[in-house]
Enzyme design. Structure first.
Site, short mmCIF file in Angstrom:
data_model
loop_
_atom_site.label_atom_id
_atom_site.label_comp_id
_atom_site.label_asym_id
_atom_site.label_seq_id
_atom_site.Cartn_x
_atom_site.Cartn_y
_atom_site.Cartn_z
CB SER A 179 -0.92 0.02 1.24
OG SER A 179 -0.15 0.00 2.42
CB CYS A 180 3.06 2.81 1.81
SG CYS A 180 4.26 4.13 2.06
N GLY A 181 4.77 2.80 -1.16
CA GLY A 181 6.08 2.56 -1.76
C GLY A 181 7.16 3.43 -1.21
#
Length: 278
Positions: free
Chosen positions: A114-116
């Site tokens: 969900s978060c890079g």
């Protein structure tokens, strides 16, 4: 290679009762990205298009800008204790003269689906300098054409049809032609796979194109679009405040809540063909 989907036994409850049956899920596995044999990042992704994912990640990080910057990409054998290949470790060899990224412990990444951006040493490291400016890109697109892109994106999502659990990113021309579509449990991975495909095909910078994503528009996705030279990012859901700020400062057109015949244009309104504004 890893499977895109997996089967699990579930208890399905409906009005008429409950029963056990198999369910199809989107697969999620870790993938380690190495550069020149040195570990750089680990991301949770849906297996498939892994070389595109690794290449796109390096574009987003400002490491590579053209297909000639990459000498080769391979799966690492011997990734398990018994010497087998999990197909979950990818090593990128950079061309001669291309500087390797900082792989110090402070710089190493662990990114979730969900978060890079998780694990970066500080906020200042987020704003990677782009190789191209999108501010002067002449892209123009009519709002009527823009409104059909979500349906075209959805129609091309083959894995979503069987799982309902994947994000999608699609690259379109100003005429609405789909150039590339990628799916993944992580929206940032889906975008990296699109950008990596473009890099490996020698298409960067992606001038005159629209990046359509199935979820929200985060700061990170705006950054990835800018790093690939994409002048317009459209999303079916909301943008964040920081995404709008970065888009406005960089000259990128950012569209959110693109659903049916409606949309919100947060920056770069000049790229949409003239609209009657009250």
């Amino acid at each position: 290679m890893g499977r895109v989907t997996a089967r699990r036994r579930v208890l399905r409850v409906r009005d008429q009762g409950a029963s056990y049956r198999p369910d199809t899920l989107a697969a999620e596995e870790p993938m380690e990205i190495r550069v020149g044999g040195r570990p750089l990042a680990v991301t949770m992704r849906t297996p498939g298009d892994d070389f595109d994912l690794a290449a796109g990640f390096l574009v987003s990080e400002g490491v590579v800008h053209a297909a000639t910057d990459v000498a080769g990409i391979r799966y690492c054998a011997g990734a398990t204790a018994d010497g087998g290949n999990t197909y979950n470790v990818v090593d990128v060899a950079l061309a001669r003269g291309v500087h390797a990224p900082d792989a110090s412990p402070e710089r190493n990444f662990y990114t979730t689906s969900s978060c890079g951006l998780c694990g970066k040493a500080g906020l200042d490291a987020v704003c990677t300098s782009a190789a191209w400016s999108v501010a002067e890109d002449p892209l123009r697109i009519g709002p009527e054409l823009l409104t059909v892109l979500p349906d075209r994106l959805r129609a091309a999502q083959r894995v979503f049809d069987s799982t309902g659990g994947l994000h999608a990113a699609g690259l379109f021309t100003a005429d609405g032609e789909m150039l590339c579509l990628r799916e993944d449990v992580g929206r940032h991975n889906a975008v990296d796979k699109v950008v990596g495909h473009a890099l490996r095909s020698g298409l960067l910078p992606l001038r005159g194109t629209v990046l359509m994503v199935s979820g929200r528009a985060s700061f990170e996705l705006v950054q990835k679009a800018l790093m690939a030279g994409i002048p317009m990012l459209a999303a079916v859901s909301a943008p964040s405040s920081l995404a709008v700020d970065l888009a406005a400062e960089s000259g990128l057109t950012l569209v959110g809540f693109l659903r049916g015949a409606s949309m919100n244009v947060y920056s770069g309104t000049e790229r949409l063909e003239p609209l009657p504004v009250s």
